[in-house]
Design an enzyme around this catalytic site. Structure first.
Site, PDB file in Angstrom:
ATOM      1  N   LYS A  94       0.744  -1.088   0.124  1.00 14.26           N
ATOM      2  CA  LYS A  94       0.016   0.122  -0.102  1.00 14.26           C
ATOM      3  C   LYS A  94       0.853   1.289   0.131  1.00 14.26           C
ATOM      4  O   LYS A  94       2.142   1.119   0.459  1.00 14.26           O
ATOM      5  CB  LYS A  94      -0.835  -0.022   1.209  1.00 14.26           C
ATOM      6  CG  LYS A  94      -2.153   0.682   1.128  1.00 14.26           C
ATOM      7  CD  LYS A  94      -3.304  -0.084   0.647  1.00 14.26           C
ATOM      8  CE  LYS A  94      -4.521   0.900   0.624  1.00 14.26           C
ATOM      9  NZ  LYS A  94      -5.563  -0.056   0.095  1.00 14.26           N
ATOM     10  N   GLY A 194     -22.125   5.204   5.410  1.00 16.27           N
ATOM     11  CA  GLY A 194     -21.359   5.515   4.072  1.00 16.27           C
ATOM     12  C   GLY A 194     -21.861   5.079   2.777  1.00 16.27           C
ATOM     13  O   GLY A 194     -22.039   3.757   2.588  1.00 16.27           O
ATOM     14  N   GLY A 196     -21.029   6.142  -0.491  1.00 17.21           N
ATOM     15  CA  GLY A 196     -20.129   6.355  -1.467  1.00 17.21           C
ATOM     16  C   GLY A 196     -20.073   5.705  -2.677  1.00 17.21           C
ATOM     17  O   GLY A 196     -21.073   4.741  -2.981  1.00 17.21           O
ATOM     18  N   VAL A 198     -19.031   2.344  -3.078  1.00 18.17           N
ATOM     19  CA  VAL A 198     -19.331   0.907  -2.682  1.00 18.17           C
ATOM     20  C   VAL A 198     -20.563   1.083  -1.974  1.00 18.17           C
ATOM     21  O   VAL A 198     -21.383   0.338  -2.372  1.00 18.17           O
ATOM     22  CB  VAL A 198     -18.295   0.509  -1.832  1.00 18.17           C
ATOM     23  CG1 VAL A 198     -18.454  -0.939  -1.371  1.00 18.17           C
ATOM     24  CG2 VAL A 198     -16.610   0.621  -2.472  1.00 18.17           C
TER      25      VAL A 198
HETATM   26  P1  NAD Z   1     -15.995   6.898  -0.716  1.00 17.52           P
HETATM   27  O1  NAD Z   1     -14.911   7.800  -0.331  1.00 17.52           O
HETATM   28  O2  NAD Z   1     -16.688   6.716  -2.386  1.00 17.52           O
HETATM   29  O3  NAD Z   1     -17.262   7.084   0.040  1.00 17.52           O
HETATM   30  C1  NAD Z   1     -17.158   7.141   1.480  1.00 17.52           C
HETATM   31  C2  NAD Z   1     -18.534   7.588   2.110  1.00 17.52           C
HETATM   32  O4  NAD Z   1     -18.370   7.612   3.431  1.00 17.52           O
HETATM   33  C3  NAD Z   1     -18.521   8.955   1.666  1.00 17.52           C
HETATM   34  O5  NAD Z   1     -19.815   9.146   0.846  1.00 17.52           O
HETATM   35  C4  NAD Z   1     -18.349   9.984   2.838  1.00 17.52           C
HETATM   36  O6  NAD Z   1     -19.052  11.111   2.859  1.00 17.52           O
HETATM   37  C5  NAD Z   1     -18.711   8.888   3.806  1.00 17.52           C
HETATM   38  N1  NAD Z   1     -18.138   9.163   5.122  1.00 17.52           N
HETATM   39  C6  NAD Z   1     -17.058   9.534   5.423  1.00 17.52           C
HETATM   40  N2  NAD Z   1     -17.025   9.752   6.896  1.00 17.52           N
HETATM   41  C7  NAD Z   1     -18.254   9.476   7.413  1.00 17.52           C
HETATM   42  C8  NAD Z   1     -18.766   9.088   8.550  1.00 17.52           C
HETATM   43  N3  NAD Z   1     -17.958   9.637   9.761  1.00 17.52           N
HETATM   44  N4  NAD Z   1     -20.127   8.592   8.749  1.00 17.52           N
HETATM   45  C9  NAD Z   1     -20.866   8.386   7.766  1.00 17.52           C
HETATM   46  N5  NAD Z   1     -20.343   8.451   6.450  1.00 17.52           N
HETATM   47  C10 NAD Z   1     -19.148   8.946   6.325  1.00 17.52           C
HETATM   48  O7  NAD Z   1     -15.315   5.509  -0.457  1.00 17.52           O
HETATM   49  P2  NAD Z   1     -15.564   4.068  -1.274  1.00 17.52           P
HETATM   50  O8  NAD Z   1     -14.812   3.772  -2.442  1.00 17.52           O
HETATM   51  O9  NAD Z   1     -17.086   3.932  -1.282  1.00 17.52           O
HETATM   52  O10 NAD Z   1     -15.203   3.026  -0.092  1.00 17.52           O
HETATM   53  C11 NAD Z   1     -15.675   2.909   1.334  1.00 17.52           C
HETATM   54  C12 NAD Z   1     -14.939   2.038   2.172  1.00 17.52           C
HETATM   55  O11 NAD Z   1     -14.529   0.904   1.339  1.00 17.52           O
HETATM   56  C13 NAD Z   1     -13.530   2.759   2.473  1.00 17.52           C
HETATM   57  O12 NAD Z   1     -13.272   2.348   3.851  1.00 17.52           O
HETATM   58  C14 NAD Z   1     -12.794   1.934   1.257  1.00 17.52           C
HETATM   59  O13 NAD Z   1     -11.368   1.900   1.988  1.00 17.52           O
HETATM   60  C15 NAD Z   1     -13.078   0.479   1.618  1.00 17.52           C
HETATM   61  N6  NAD Z   1     -13.052  -0.223   0.217  1.00 17.52           N
HETATM   62  C16 NAD Z   1     -13.374   0.122  -0.945  1.00 17.52           C
HETATM   63  C17 NAD Z   1     -13.045  -0.486  -2.027  1.00 17.52           C
HETATM   64  C18 NAD Z   1     -13.447   0.143  -3.496  1.00 17.52           C
HETATM   65  O14 NAD Z   1     -13.310  -0.700  -4.544  1.00 17.52           O
HETATM   66  N7  NAD Z   1     -13.764   1.288  -3.834  1.00 17.52           N
HETATM   67  C19 NAD Z   1     -12.409  -1.636  -1.971  1.00 17.52           C
HETATM   68  C20 NAD Z   1     -12.142  -1.957  -0.840  1.00 17.52           C
HETATM   69  C21 NAD Z   1     -12.394  -1.323   0.419  1.00 17.52           C
END
Ligand code: NAD
Length: 365
Positions: A94, A194, A196, A198
């Site tokens: 990472k 959250g 976002g 995912v």
């Molecule tokens: P993203 O940044 O698109 O979405 C995150 C969401 O969480 C945002 O809408 C943000 O406003 C919200 N958020 C932030 N702080 C918050 C809080 N305190 N309370 C409620 N909501 C809050 O991220 P993503 O790509 O959807 O990923 C989500 C999680 O999954 C992350 O932890 C990421 O590391 C993990 N992840 C993602 C992937 C991927 O393919 N995108 C793969 C493995 C793991």
């Protein structure tokens, strides 16, 4: 062992890297700096026994350099186990870039970062993580082939998030089967924290199956948008962790399962996308087990994204990506059953399977 004789403060002073609490026999930690572009990055290569270390680059405005180091150590270790349990021939790595991406990220900075990645000669492959866009990976691709998650138009596998969400959904269904005897999410009350990239897709999949989904986010606009799109309820209370529900799906931040929240949780299952959901796995894994909450190990069920980028290296297509991601259902169910049979936590059970695979490969080398 040094960690047994030094206090945390002494550790920081006397053993600042190898003595970090998050340090777990990482093979290599590379500190990268470039004055002209303002780049300050750390690349963590945890383990390369199964293959080159793969893991995204996170750009974040860390409060301290210690926080950045801690994050890259924890995240790279997680990637080792994620790849191992998913059956991929990849190691764990990472990278973190220190700074607010909105203020500091420029093509020059990303190019310089890409050059640092290139110096590792393929030992580490980077990809997108928090604070990064596909276009940033395209920039990195101009100076090194050791990058995944580039645009589909440039031969990449595209956005991994829908695949991640599908894997989380599979893991959630397997956990539901384990906890309730039936995999159906129909009528289940699911808290998605959250929404976002995912989280939104998970909301779609679960609500289409008839689940009663409640969404929470710090972004009000998104809440309104996703609620209107899928007809799901917005959480209006002030303590999501204390809400009665069947499933809690952390899809925002890590470490939300901790001393404070475990006390309040009234769910039967935890299954979500966030990395490192347990603040401290050796403490909070057993606490969940004691409380009878089924925890789907995050590094197992959120592996869809890494499966998607692995396809870029191996050159396989969408069908294989989806089949491998669907396998998360069986693997999750196997691990939950094994944990029960051996009285281990689900996290420890998953880790031991991953460790066995790495140990077996090490013997062959
Ligand atoms: P993203 O940044 O698109 O979405 C995150 C969401 O969480 C945002 O809408 C943000 O406003 C919200 N958020 C932030 N702080 C918050 C809080 N305190 N309370 C409620 N909501 C809050 O991220 P993503 O790509 O959807 O990923 C989500 C999680 O999954 C992350 O932890 C990421 O590391 C993990 N992840 C993602 C992937 C991927 O393919 N995108 C793969 C493995 C793991």
């Amino acid at each position: 062992m040094i960690t047994e004789v030094l206090t945390a403060n002494q550790l920081k002073k006397e053993a600042p890297v190898f003595g970090q609490l998050s340090f777990d026999n990482h093979e290599q930690v590379v500190f990268c700096q470039d004055k002209d572009t303002g780049l300050k990055a750390i690349i963590g290569v945890h383990n390369t026994i199964l293959g080159p270390a793969l893991g995204g680059t996170r750009m974040y405005d860390y409060k301290t350099e210690w926080d950045a180091l801690n994050d890259v150590l924890r995240l790279s270790r997680g990637m080792t186990y994620k790849a191992a349990i998913t059956g991929l021939n990849l190691g764990g790595g990472k990278a973190v870039i220190i700074g607010d991406p909105k203020k500091l990220k420029t093509p020059e900075l990303m190019t310089r970062f890409g050059k640092f990645v290139h110096t590792l000669g393929g030992k580490y492959y980077t990809a997108e993580d928090v604070g990064m866009e596909t276009s940033d990976m395209d920039t990195v691709r101009e100076v090194t082939p050791y990058v995944t998650g580039i645009s589909e138009s440039k031969g990449g596998a595209g956005n991994p998030s829908p695949v991640t969400a599908y894997g989380v959904y599979m893991g959630m269904k397997a956990s539901t089967k384990f906890a309730y005897g039936n995999e159906s999410l129909d009528g289940k009350r699911i808290l998605v924290q959250g929404i976002g990239h995912v989280g939104e897709e998970l909301v779609r999949l679960a609500s289409e199956e008839g689940a009663n989904v409640i969404i929470s986010d710090i972004n009000q606009e998104r809440l309104e948008e996703v609620s209107a799109k899928y007809g799901v309820e917005i959480y209006r209370g002030n303590d999501l962790y204390a809400e009665t529900a069947d499933i809690y799906a952390p899809c925002a931040l890590g470490a939300t399962v901790n001393n404070e929240t475990i006390d309040k949780l009234k769910v039967k299952v935890i299954a979500g996308a966030a990395n490192n959901q347990l603040a401290e796995e050796n403490i909070h894994g057993p606490l969940l087990q004691k409380k009878g909450i089924v925890y789907a190990p995050d590094f197992l069920i959120n592996a869809g994204g890494i499966i998607n980028v692995y396809a870029e290296i191996e050159g396989y297509g969408r069908d294989q990506i989806m089949t491998k991601t669907e396998n998360i259902y069986e693997t999750t169910l196997d691990i939950l059953n094994k944990a029960k049979a051996t009285n281990m936590t689900t996290n420890a059970s998953a880790l031991s399977i991953a460790e066995d695979r790495i140990a077996a490969r090490k013997k062959e080398l």
